[in-house]
Design an enzyme around this catalytic site. Structure first.
Site, PDB file in Angstrom:
ATOM      1  N   ASN A  45       0.865  -1.186   0.000  1.00 43.88           N
ATOM      2  CA  ASN A  45       0.000   0.000   0.000  1.00 43.88           C
ATOM      3  C   ASN A  45       0.904   1.240   0.000  1.00 43.88           C
ATOM      4  O   ASN A  45       1.492   1.568   1.017  1.00 43.88           O
ATOM      5  CB  ASN A  45      -0.893  -0.023   1.253  1.00 43.88           C
ATOM      6  CG  ASN A  45      -1.721   1.233   1.388  1.00 43.88           C
ATOM      7  OD1 ASN A  45      -1.852   2.009   0.437  1.00 43.88           O
ATOM      8  ND2 ASN A  45      -2.282   1.441   2.574  1.00 43.88           N
ATOM      9  N   TRP A  46       0.973   1.880  -1.160  1.00 44.36           N
ATOM     10  CA  TRP A  46       1.908   3.005  -1.287  1.00 44.36           C
ATOM     11  C   TRP A  46       1.374   4.288  -0.672  1.00 44.36           C
ATOM     12  O   TRP A  46       2.082   5.293  -0.603  1.00 44.36           O
ATOM     13  CB  TRP A  46       2.231   3.246  -2.761  1.00 44.36           C
ATOM     14  CG  TRP A  46       2.945   2.113  -3.434  1.00 44.36           C
ATOM     15  CD1 TRP A  46       3.409   0.958  -2.848  1.00 44.36           C
ATOM     16  CD2 TRP A  46       3.293   2.003  -4.819  1.00 44.36           C
ATOM     17  NE1 TRP A  46       4.007   0.159  -3.780  1.00 44.36           N
ATOM     18  CE2 TRP A  46       3.950   0.769  -5.012  1.00 44.36           C
ATOM     19  CE3 TRP A  46       3.091   2.823  -5.929  1.00 44.36           C
ATOM     20  CZ2 TRP A  46       4.418   0.348  -6.253  1.00 44.36           C
ATOM     21  CZ3 TRP A  46       3.548   2.414  -7.174  1.00 44.36           C
ATOM     22  CH2 TRP A  46       4.210   1.186  -7.327  1.00 44.36           C
ATOM     23  N   LYS A  47       0.109   4.284  -0.306  1.00 43.86           N
ATOM     24  CA  LYS A  47      -0.524   5.477   0.280  1.00 43.86           C
ATOM     25  C   LYS A  47      -0.309   6.705  -0.616  1.00 43.86           C
ATOM     26  O   LYS A  47      -0.351   6.577  -1.839  1.00 43.86           O
ATOM     27  CB  LYS A  47       0.002   5.702   1.704  1.00 43.86           C
ATOM     28  CG  LYS A  47      -0.083   4.448   2.564  1.00 43.86           C
ATOM     29  CD  LYS A  47       0.112   4.723   4.025  1.00 43.86           C
ATOM     30  CE  LYS A  47       0.236   3.422   4.774  1.00 43.86           C
ATOM     31  NZ  LYS A  47       0.104   3.564   6.205  1.00 43.86           N
ATOM     32  N   HIS A 133      -9.538   0.867   4.694  1.00 45.36           N
ATOM     33  CA  HIS A 133      -8.271   1.039   5.417  1.00 45.36           C
ATOM     34  C   HIS A 133      -8.512   1.943   6.626  1.00 45.36           C
ATOM     35  O   HIS A 133      -9.322   2.869   6.571  1.00 45.36           O
ATOM     36  CB  HIS A 133      -7.223   1.651   4.484  1.00 45.36           C
ATOM     37  CG  HIS A 133      -5.844   1.644   5.051  1.00 45.36           C
ATOM     38  ND1 HIS A 133      -5.425   2.559   5.990  1.00 45.36           N
ATOM     39  CD2 HIS A 133      -4.797   0.816   4.840  1.00 45.36           C
ATOM     40  CE1 HIS A 133      -4.168   2.305   6.316  1.00 45.36           C
ATOM     41  NE2 HIS A 133      -3.760   1.242   5.637  1.00 45.36           N
ATOM     42  N   GLU A 135      -6.921   4.308   7.809  1.00 47.99           N
ATOM     43  CA  GLU A 135      -6.729   5.749   7.557  1.00 47.99           C
ATOM     44  C   GLU A 135      -7.975   6.351   6.917  1.00 47.99           C
ATOM     45  O   GLU A 135      -8.329   7.502   7.194  1.00 47.99           O
ATOM     46  CB  GLU A 135      -5.473   5.971   6.697  1.00 47.99           C
ATOM     47  CG  GLU A 135      -4.213   5.752   7.525  1.00 47.99           C
ATOM     48  CD  GLU A 135      -2.985   5.341   6.732  1.00 47.99           C
ATOM     49  OE1 GLU A 135      -2.990   5.437   5.493  1.00 47.99           O
ATOM     50  OE2 GLU A 135      -2.015   4.903   7.375  1.00 47.99           O
ATOM     51  N   GLU A 204      -5.463  -5.286  10.426  1.00 44.99           N
ATOM     52  CA  GLU A 204      -4.438  -4.267  10.654  1.00 44.99           C
ATOM     53  C   GLU A 204      -4.745  -3.536  11.960  1.00 44.99           C
ATOM     54  O   GLU A 204      -5.559  -2.587  11.960  1.00 44.99           O
ATOM     55  CB  GLU A 204      -4.442  -3.256   9.509  1.00 44.99           C
ATOM     56  CG  GLU A 204      -4.128  -3.861   8.160  1.00 44.99           C
ATOM     57  CD  GLU A 204      -3.555  -2.827   7.207  1.00 44.99           C
ATOM     58  OE1 GLU A 204      -2.450  -3.039   6.712  1.00 44.99           O
ATOM     59  OE2 GLU A 204      -4.208  -1.790   6.991  1.00 44.99           O
ATOM     60  N   GLY A 210       2.196   2.028  10.709  1.00 43.08           N
ATOM     61  CA  GLY A 210       3.140   3.136  10.574  1.00 43.08           C
ATOM     62  C   GLY A 210       3.825   3.535  11.874  1.00 43.08           C
ATOM     63  O   GLY A 210       4.443   4.592  11.954  1.00 43.08           O
ATOM     64  N   SER A 249       3.247  -2.375  10.275  1.00 46.80           N
ATOM     65  CA  SER A 249       4.691  -2.357  10.484  1.00 46.80           C
ATOM     66  C   SER A 249       5.384  -3.664  10.093  1.00 46.80           C
ATOM     67  O   SER A 249       6.379  -4.052  10.711  1.00 46.80           O
ATOM     68  CB  SER A 249       5.018  -1.976  11.938  1.00 46.80           C
ATOM     69  OG  SER A 249       4.559  -0.663  12.213  1.00 46.80           O
ATOM     70  N   GLY A 270       2.762  -1.261   4.296  1.00 46.82           N
ATOM     71  CA  GLY A 270       2.748   0.162   3.974  1.00 46.82           C
ATOM     72  C   GLY A 270       4.160   0.668   3.731  1.00 46.82           C
ATOM     73  O   GLY A 270       4.717   0.551   2.642  1.00 46.82           O
ATOM     74  N   GLY A 271       4.774   1.219   4.774  1.00 42.66           N
ATOM     75  CA  GLY A 271       6.083   1.871   4.649  1.00 42.66           C
ATOM     76  C   GLY A 271       7.119   1.032   3.915  1.00 42.66           C
ATOM     77  O   GLY A 271       7.805   1.538   3.009  1.00 42.66           O
TER      78      GLY A 271
HETATM   79  C1  PEP Z   1      -0.806  -0.022   5.847  1.00 41.63           C
HETATM   80  O1  PEP Z   1      -0.822   1.143   5.466  1.00 41.63           O
HETATM   81  O2  PEP Z   1      -1.703  -0.770   5.489  1.00 41.63           O
HETATM   82  C2  PEP Z   1       0.278  -0.444   6.722  1.00 41.63           C
HETATM   83  C3  PEP Z   1       0.207  -1.626   7.230  1.00 41.63           C
HETATM   84  O3  PEP Z   1       1.309   0.447   6.923  1.00 41.63           O
HETATM   85  P1  PEP Z   1       2.725   0.111   7.636  1.00 41.63           P
HETATM   86  O4  PEP Z   1       3.225  -1.174   7.055  1.00 41.63           O
HETATM   87  O5  PEP Z   1       3.575   1.270   7.310  1.00 41.63           O
HETATM   88  O6  PEP Z   1       2.446  -0.025   9.101  1.00 41.63           O
END
Ligand code: PEP
Length: 293
Positions: A45-47, A133, A135, A204, A210, A249, A270-271
């Site tokens: 997930n590049w956000k 998600h 967010e 999640e 994050g 994470s 994500g990251g």
């Molecule tokens: C996400 O955005 O779905 C996510 C899991 O982010 P991260 O891996 O950065 O925690």
């Protein structure tokens, strides 16, 4: 404010390209993994990142790793602005890496400024959509009702869903984790079942996204097993077929413990998905575990 009012205004350029004809890889052409035949799925997930040519470069780097690790199914989710370009690049390289939208709107067309529909995303080359998600739930007021509408729209528009659920830190500390997840899952499970096992759920925990605080493999497994039990109330086969990803994470250095758990069928990253090496190592770890059976 409503979900509509809050949506980002980055609308996908959805050219009528050959990408529209790209079908998702046929499930019978890929190696089955352990865990009841559920193939590991690693999704990035590049956000709000990599929305231009940088997205194409990242996707091609991911495609190179994915090509050598077919045991793992790989999805990347660029911002709307890069979906068509990334899909074209992957198509031209004959890559099996699929493209997801990070969101969609549940109406098909009309006076909904700034919104993007499932069919527009298909035309741009996406075959998946991330829905609900945290967010979007937290920052854009997305409700369980909106999540359901989006799953219905994705099913109707031919997009496979990755539907996200997860508890906040307060809810976990109050012992409400399973109740919260159950409410979120029950909102869309019957609709997800209509996609015949193609739908995916991502657990999640909000406190892990994050933050660098990853759930322990045991804690994650407990929730994943509970989710599978919730799906079994809808249909036993659906419960066994549905892949449940962990997200929060995930990095190369913690992926193996998580992916080794019985009910963890992959990761939503994500990251670390913005770093081709890190993401590539997660793909490799999943492939190794699939080979071990
Ligand atoms: C996400 O955005 O779905 C996510 C899991 O982010 P991260 O891996 O950065 O925690």
């Amino acid at each position: 404010m409503s979900d509509t009012e809050n949506e980002a205004t980055d609308e996908a350029v959805a050219p009528e390209t050959e990408v529209a004809a790209v079908a998702p890889p046929a499930d019978d052409q890929v190696p089955a993994a352990a865990k009841g035949g559920r193939r590991f799925l690693i999704a990035g997930n590049w956000k709000l990142n990599a929305g231009g040519t940088d997205g194409c470069d990242l996707a091609l780097a991911v495609a190179r790793t994915a090509a050598d690790h077919e045991e793992t199914e790989v999805v990347v989710a660029p911002p709307f602005t890069a979906i068509a370009a990334v899909s074209n690049e992957l198509y031209n390289k004959k890559s099996d890496v699929a493209v997801a939208a990070q969101n969609l709107y549940f109406e098909e067309s009309g006076a909904f400024t700034g919104e993007v529909s499932a069919s527009m995303l298909r035309i741009a080359g996406a075959t998946w959509a991330i829905i609900g998600h945290s967010e979007r739930r937290q920052l854009f007021g997305e409700t369980d009702e909106a999540v359901l509408k989006k799953v219905i729209a994705a099913n109707a528009g031919g997009l496979k869903c990755i539907v996200c659920v997860g508890e906040t830190l307060d809810q976990r500390e109050a012992g409400q984790t399973i109740a919260v997840i159950e409410r979120q899952v029950e909102a869309f499970a019957s609709e997800l079942a209509k996609s015949g096992g193609d739908g995916v759920i991502a657990y999640e925990p909000v406190w892990a996204i994050g933050t660098g605080k990853v759930a322990s493999p045991e804690d994650a497994q407990e929730v994943h097993a509970a989710i599978r039990g919730m799906l079994a109330k809808v249909d036993a086969d659906f419960s066994q077929q549905t892949r449940i990803l962990y997200g929060g994470s995930v990095k190369a250095n913690n992926a193996e413990g998580l992916l080794s758990q019985r009910d963890i069928d992959g990761a939503l990253v994500g990251g670390a998905s913005l770093e081709a090496d890190n993401f590539g190592k997660i793909i490799q770890i999943a492939a190794k575990l699939a080979r071990q059976g």
